[in-house]
Design a protein around this motif. Sequence first.
Motif, PDB file in Angstrom:
ATOM      1  N   ASN A 158     -39.789   5.692  43.074  1.00  0.00           N
ATOM      2  CA  ASN A 158     -39.140   4.850  44.078  1.00  0.00           C
ATOM      3  C   ASN A 158     -38.437   5.711  45.125  1.00  0.00           C
ATOM      4  O   ASN A 158     -38.421   6.947  45.028  1.00  0.00           O
ATOM      5  N   PHE A 159     -37.842   5.056  46.098  1.00  0.00           N
ATOM      6  CA  PHE A 159     -37.171   5.735  47.196  1.00  0.00           C
ATOM      7  C   PHE A 159     -36.018   6.605  46.701  1.00  0.00           C
ATOM      8  O   PHE A 159     -35.847   7.752  47.134  1.00  0.00           O
ATOM      9  N   THR A 160     -35.223   6.089  45.766  1.00  0.00           N
ATOM     10  CA  THR A 160     -34.073   6.840  45.255  1.00  0.00           C
ATOM     11  C   THR A 160     -34.506   8.144  44.602  1.00  0.00           C
ATOM     12  O   THR A 160     -33.907   9.210  44.839  1.00  0.00           O
ATOM     13  N   GLY A 161     -35.549   8.093  43.799  1.00  0.00           N
ATOM     14  CA  GLY A 161     -36.013   9.288  43.097  1.00  0.00           C
ATOM     15  C   GLY A 161     -36.469  10.384  44.039  1.00  0.00           C
ATOM     16  O   GLY A 161     -36.105  11.560  43.876  1.00  0.00           O
ATOM     17  N   ILE A 162     -37.254  10.012  45.043  1.00  0.00           N
ATOM     18  CA  ILE A 162     -37.766  11.039  45.949  1.00  0.00           C
ATOM     19  C   ILE A 162     -36.661  11.570  46.859  1.00  0.00           C
ATOM     20  O   ILE A 162     -36.667  12.743  47.242  1.00  0.00           O
ATOM     21  N   ILE A 163     -35.685  10.727  47.196  1.00  0.00           N
ATOM     22  CA  ILE A 163     -34.547  11.186  47.993  1.00  0.00           C
ATOM     23  C   ILE A 163     -33.765  12.259  47.230  1.00  0.00           C
ATOM     24  O   ILE A 163     -33.375  13.296  47.789  1.00  0.00           O
TER      25      ILE A 163
ATOM     26  N   ALA B 218     -36.488  27.704  41.390  1.00  0.00           N
ATOM     27  CA  ALA B 218     -35.756  26.437  41.439  1.00  0.00           C
ATOM     28  C   ALA B 218     -36.417  25.433  42.379  1.00  0.00           C
ATOM     29  O   ALA B 218     -36.554  24.251  42.037  1.00  0.00           O
ATOM     30  N   TRP B 219     -36.845  25.875  43.575  1.00  0.00           N
ATOM     31  CA  TRP B 219     -37.457  24.885  44.463  1.00  0.00           C
ATOM     32  C   TRP B 219     -38.876  24.520  44.004  1.00  0.00           C
ATOM     33  O   TRP B 219     -39.332  23.414  44.236  1.00  0.00           O
ATOM     34  N   GLY B 220     -39.551  25.435  43.295  1.00  0.00           N
ATOM     35  CA  GLY B 220     -40.852  25.080  42.722  1.00  0.00           C
ATOM     36  C   GLY B 220     -40.718  23.989  41.675  1.00  0.00           C
ATOM     37  O   GLY B 220     -41.518  23.045  41.627  1.00  0.00           O
ATOM     38  N   LEU B 221     -39.682  24.107  40.834  1.00  0.00           N
ATOM     39  CA  LEU B 221     -39.429  23.090  39.823  1.00  0.00           C
ATOM     40  C   LEU B 221     -39.096  21.749  40.459  1.00  0.00           C
ATOM     41  O   LEU B 221     -39.607  20.700  40.047  1.00  0.00           O
ATOM     42  N   THR B 222     -38.230  21.773  41.482  1.00  0.00           N
ATOM     43  CA  THR B 222     -37.841  20.528  42.151  1.00  0.00           C
ATOM     44  C   THR B 222     -39.036  19.886  42.847  1.00  0.00           C
ATOM     45  O   THR B 222     -39.193  18.664  42.831  1.00  0.00           O
ATOM     46  N   SER B 223     -39.894  20.717  43.452  1.00  0.00           N
ATOM     47  CA  SER B 223     -41.090  20.192  44.103  1.00  0.00           C
ATOM     48  C   SER B 223     -42.009  19.524  43.091  1.00  0.00           C
ATOM     49  O   SER B 223     -42.541  18.434  43.344  1.00  0.00           O
ATOM     50  N   ALA B 224     -42.192  20.159  41.931  1.00  0.00           N
ATOM     51  CA  ALA B 224     -43.049  19.571  40.898  1.00  0.00           C
ATOM     52  C   ALA B 224     -42.501  18.234  40.415  1.00  0.00           C
ATOM     53  O   ALA B 224     -43.264  17.288  40.152  1.00  0.00           O
ATOM     54  N   MET B 225     -41.187  18.126  40.322  1.00  0.00           N
ATOM     55  CA  MET B 225     -40.570  16.888  39.853  1.00  0.00           C
ATOM     56  C   MET B 225     -40.731  15.742  40.851  1.00  0.00           C
ATOM     57  O   MET B 225     -40.607  14.577  40.478  1.00  0.00           O
TER      58      MET B 225
ATOM     59  N   ILE C  52     -33.201  16.110  48.429  1.00  0.00           N
ATOM     60  CA  ILE C  52     -31.858  16.666  48.616  1.00  0.00           C
ATOM     61  C   ILE C  52     -31.735  17.998  47.891  1.00  0.00           C
ATOM     62  O   ILE C  52     -31.261  18.996  48.445  1.00  0.00           O
ATOM     63  N   PHE C  53     -32.207  18.039  46.638  1.00  0.00           N
ATOM     64  CA  PHE C  53     -32.018  19.233  45.834  1.00  0.00           C
ATOM     65  C   PHE C  53     -32.997  20.355  46.177  1.00  0.00           C
ATOM     66  O   PHE C  53     -32.705  21.528  45.911  1.00  0.00           O
ATOM     67  N   ILE C  54     -34.141  20.035  46.763  1.00  0.00           N
ATOM     68  CA  ILE C  54     -35.065  21.102  47.140  1.00  0.00           C
ATOM     69  C   ILE C  54     -34.518  21.900  48.325  1.00  0.00           C
ATOM     70  O   ILE C  54     -34.841  23.073  48.517  1.00  0.00           O
ATOM     71  N   GLY C  55     -33.645  21.274  49.121  1.00  0.00           N
ATOM     72  CA  GLY C  55     -33.076  21.972  50.270  1.00  0.00           C
ATOM     73  C   GLY C  55     -32.107  23.074  49.887  1.00  0.00           C
ATOM     74  O   GLY C  55     -31.930  24.041  50.645  1.00  0.00           O
TER      75      GLY C  55
END
Length: 502
Positions: free
Chosen positions: A132-137, A119-126, A141-144
């Motif tokens: 923009n700022f919103t997308g990376i935020i 799950a965190w590998g997938l979130t990291s790849a995304m 949040i979800f990688i944590g």
Amino acid sequence: MSIEIEKKSESFAENVVDDDFKLLTADARKAGERALVRKLDRRLMPTAVFIYILNYIDRVAVTAAKLQGLDQDLGLSDVQYETILAVLYATYCPAQVPSNMVLGYISRPSIYIGACVVAWGLTSAMTGVTTNFTGIIVCRIFIGLPEAAFYPGIMYLLSRWYTRKELAARSAWFYCGLLISNAFGSLIAAGILARMQGVLGLAAWRWLFYIEGAITMFFGFMTMWLLPDFPHNTRWLNAAERRLAQVRLAEDAGEADKDSDDVTIYDGLVLAIKDPKTIIFMFISCSQLLGLSYINFFPTLTQTLGFGTTVTFLMAAPPWIFASICCVLGAWHADKTGERFFHIAGWWWVVILGYIISLSTMATGGRYFSLFLMTTGYCGFALTLAWVSNAIPRPPAKRSVAMGLVNGFGNLGNLMGSYVWSSSWGPQYHQSMIIALCGLVLSTALSFLMRWILIKENKHMDAVEKDLMEGPGRERIEEAARLEGITFEEAVKRRKSFRYLY
């Protein structure tokens, strides 16, 4: 015919019992225990170390990407960038307690931890897709959430397999994954960022997230097969090895390393919160990580030496290699002596010396030497959860929650540290270092308090040993006796050998 079948069944049952206990005989015990520990060391430890390498490479990839233009491409201000670093801990910290509660309750931690790695590998790849700022935020949040399962979860798993005097060294080997990732993660980042710029029309920092995320996902599926579960149900151990694994933990603590049938995960939470040692450890961890929060800005600190991006990444590696060696040697000696306080706090004092040097000079040689001293602070942090496991050993439900609370609350120090190392204070970062130094002084004072408490509790146990035959601990001692095939009185005698490590 029925009599003959009955005799065969009895013979088969006797053989099963013999197999279950064959490693517990005096002749086979030592060799069997060495073989079991070697099997765990060959399979559990390399898996845990490699996952940790991937974990921290994924987590701090954003700091490497910044040096290659992530902040410019996404139009980030300094405050927005600091928020990106900090927001991970907003989910990472609180999620650790429920995660470890679940881990202590389920029967297959290998599947649970492996799924979280994927799950965190997938979130990291995304993260590489964000514009923009919103997308990376959102990604941060979800990688944590899935990352919260990993460090306290693996530490809890180690405590279910290794004895008190084996745990510190294994914790250090495991934590070397973080130290190595800081060394070679920088080298990997340097290679990707130097060679992938413009490939398929994408920025190099996007490739950094794609490549590292894909590797993490692949290994996450492997983790489900490689990691053990618990001593009573691990699939790649035979019955005799599983029983030996349970017995050696029961002997180490003087009681069975399992929860009573009436102990729930919520009981574990209540027991952990009511224990003042848990609260003190939480603040030790928090102040300690505030003092070591430079880690998320290490490439930036190395850049203050005045070299280019690639050279900066290369120069960031040796201090972490040095810290890895110190970590293993320090933990080996901690296990050999059974001492905890000086083997943890002593490394913080080395970091304080490093801060003093950096506060005193901006000379390249002195500043770079101070970076070596600063990295050794994580040699102390590597043993913190091992000390928690030693100080709050039973029941496992309580230990599991305590480890989640300590590491979860402790990482609030990293969250605060995300704002302490402000670029406006660079390149000297004097204010940042003073704040971090004060954090280490506080953690030292709290650790000394913990040492005093444990010494006092050991003396109390000396005074009440004669009461072991009665009270609520009787059930767990009886369970230990059953597992070991000894009398209750012999189990009580072994129980007397347990003392807290301080």
